[in-house]
Design an enzyme around this catalytic site. Structure first.
Site, PDB file in Angstrom:
ATOM      1  N   LEU A  18       0.811  -1.215   0.000  1.00 54.04           N
ATOM      2  CA  LEU A  18       0.000   0.000   0.000  1.00 54.04           C
ATOM      3  C   LEU A  18       0.843   1.263   0.000  1.00 54.04           C
ATOM      4  CD1 LEU A  18      -2.722  -1.044   2.608  1.00 54.04           C
ATOM      5  CD2 LEU A  18      -2.787  -1.274   0.121  1.00 54.04           C
ATOM      6  N   ASP A 142      -0.824  13.839  14.545  1.00 53.68           N
ATOM      7  CA  ASP A 142      -0.756  13.865  13.082  1.00 53.68           C
ATOM      8  C   ASP A 142      -2.140  13.659  12.466  1.00 53.68           C
ATOM      9  OD1 ASP A 142       0.556  14.272  10.700  1.00 53.68           O
ATOM     10  OD2 ASP A 142       1.190  12.191  10.473  1.00 53.68           O
TER      11      ASP A 142
END
Length: 439
Positions: A18, A142
């Site tokens: 991915l 984040d």
């Protein structure tokens, strides 16, 4: 070298890579120990040329934190181990969330409505409330669209805890700067992440959703993201987003609970009964997310002024024709006539202009286009707007006006020069409070 169909730890079979970046890889895999085989996410950190011990520290911290989290909208921890495949790999396995990240949807040209974004905001704030309430608090550090997954069940999931912090940095201690430019508040770049830092990152992410532009690419003024002119959001939601992304951490929402309560209070105000502009009102109102302008025009001479017109005409006509007879008292008589003249001219030809933006507001009174009075204050100091009914005379007749309270000061308009109808006062109070977010 890792490749598809390879089995790690005799359990996790790699299916599809991915992502890959600077000694890191992310794979979609299957857990062969489950029946049926469940998809999982395998994150790997290579012990190679670009390896830094601080990266391993963060990687291990992510595994330790995930192991102790239990929330339906956070991927569940599965495993942590190392493998030696010519390169030493540190490996974290976690639950796979079927769906698409909000960043992927943005890249596909997806447009998000205000209702959708409010729902996302509520979901993520509830997750952050869980994380920040832990002992010690867990800070994601984040939050951004690529780390927010819209699941196939239409639920938002928070993923990628690679920058997580589970304890405060000791004063004078070392710290690692983490986060993504545009979504990360200034205090986090200084190593002082707090729960409000995640609040800022969420606010910046929501701004990305409503504008379609990354916050780093939007203009700034005094370190504030300028976005209201690129959206069709309600003024209340714009002000809430501005509160989420306030540069000064002391002025920002302190907790997820506080931000959620503020959002819900605005949702309630939007769904409550709205007072519309009264039929026949000549008041002009222009409202955008960044400013509110109100003009109360002159009403002109009316039949009810007939007595004052007659009195003033007779009074000054008498003074003019009898000037020599009354010469010793002429000045006093002229001054005495100014009061009824004022009662006639100001309501008939006076105008009021009221202006609000997010920094200041002012009220200006005009006569024949010329300013004769002005008041100004700070918008942030406004804490109430209402119709004043305080008695002002011996007969206990109330002064009916719109009152704006800012700090210890009261700013009033709409009682004279010109006067507003009671229905107009109610309407303006509602409009001003809604724009200020005071509902």
């Amino acid at each position: 070298m890792l490749e598809a169909r390879q089995i790690l730890q005799e359990r996790y079979q790699l299916k599809q890579k991915l992502g890959q970046n600077a000694g890191r890889q992310t794979w979609l895999a299957e857990d062969l120990a489950t029946e049926p085989k469940e998809p999982v996410i395998v994150k790997l950190l290579a012990f190679g040329d670009r390896f830094q011990w601080e990266d391993l520290k963060l990687f291990e911290r992510e595994a330790d934190v995930l192991k102790n989290l239990s929330h339906p909208c956070i991927p569940k921890y599965r495993d942590y181990f190392s493998i030696d495949d010519r390169i030493l790999w540190f490996t974290l396995v976690q639950e796979f969330i079927p769906g698409s990240s909000l960043k992927e949807l943005l890249n596909q040209g997806r447009k998000f409505s205000e209702q959708e974004v409010r729902k996302f905001a509520t979901d993520v704030l509830e997750i952050l409330n869980y994380l920040h309430s832990l002992i010690p608090p867990v800070l994601h550090r984040d939050i951004k669209p690529s780390n927010l997954i819209l699941g196939e069940d239409n639920q938002i999931y928070v993923v990628d805890f690679g920058a997580v912090q589970d304890k405060a940095t000791a004063p004078g201690g070392t710290f690692t700067v983490v986060g993504t430019y545009g979504y990360t508040p200034i205090e986090q770049f200084g190593g002082r992440a707090v729960p409000a830092s995640d609040i800022y990152a969420l606010g910046a992410s929501l701004i990305h959703l409503v504008t379609g532009t990354a916050p780093a690419d939007l203009p700034q003024r005094n370190m504030r993201i300028q976005f209201s002119d690129r959206t069709n959001l309600s003024p209340q939601f714009v002000r809430w987003l501005e509160g989420m992304t306030e540069p000064d951490v002391e002025q920002r929402f302190k907790t997820a609970t506080q931000a959620l309560e503020a959002l819900n209070s605005r949702l309630v105000s939007q769904s409550s009964f709205l007072v519309s502009q009264p039929h026949g009102s000549r008041v002009q109102l222009k409202k955008t997310a960044s400013q509110l302008e109100i003009k109360i025009p002159a009403r002109g001479l009316q039949f009810s002024d007939s007595f004052l017109i007659f009195f003033v005409t007779v009074w000054y006509g008498f003074l003019i024709t009898s000037g020599f007879v009354l010469y010793p008292f002429l000045l006093l008589h002229w001054i005495a006539g100014l009061f009824p003249l004022t009662l006639l001219i100001l309501p008939a030809f006076g105008e009021v202009y009221i202006y609000f933006n997010h920094d200041y507001f002012f009220i200006v009174w005009k006569l024949f286009g010329h300013h004769y009075r002005r008041q100004q204050g700070n918008t942030s100091a406004i804490h109430n707007v209402y119709i004043n009914r305080e008695p002002i005379s011996s007969n206990n007749k109330p002064l009916m006006c719109v009152t704006v309270e800012a700090g210890t000061q009261k700013y009033k308009f709409g009682s004279f020069s010109p006067e507003l109808a009671d229905a107009e006062r109610k309407w303006l109070v509602r409009e001003i409070k809604e724009w200020l977010g005071l509902q």
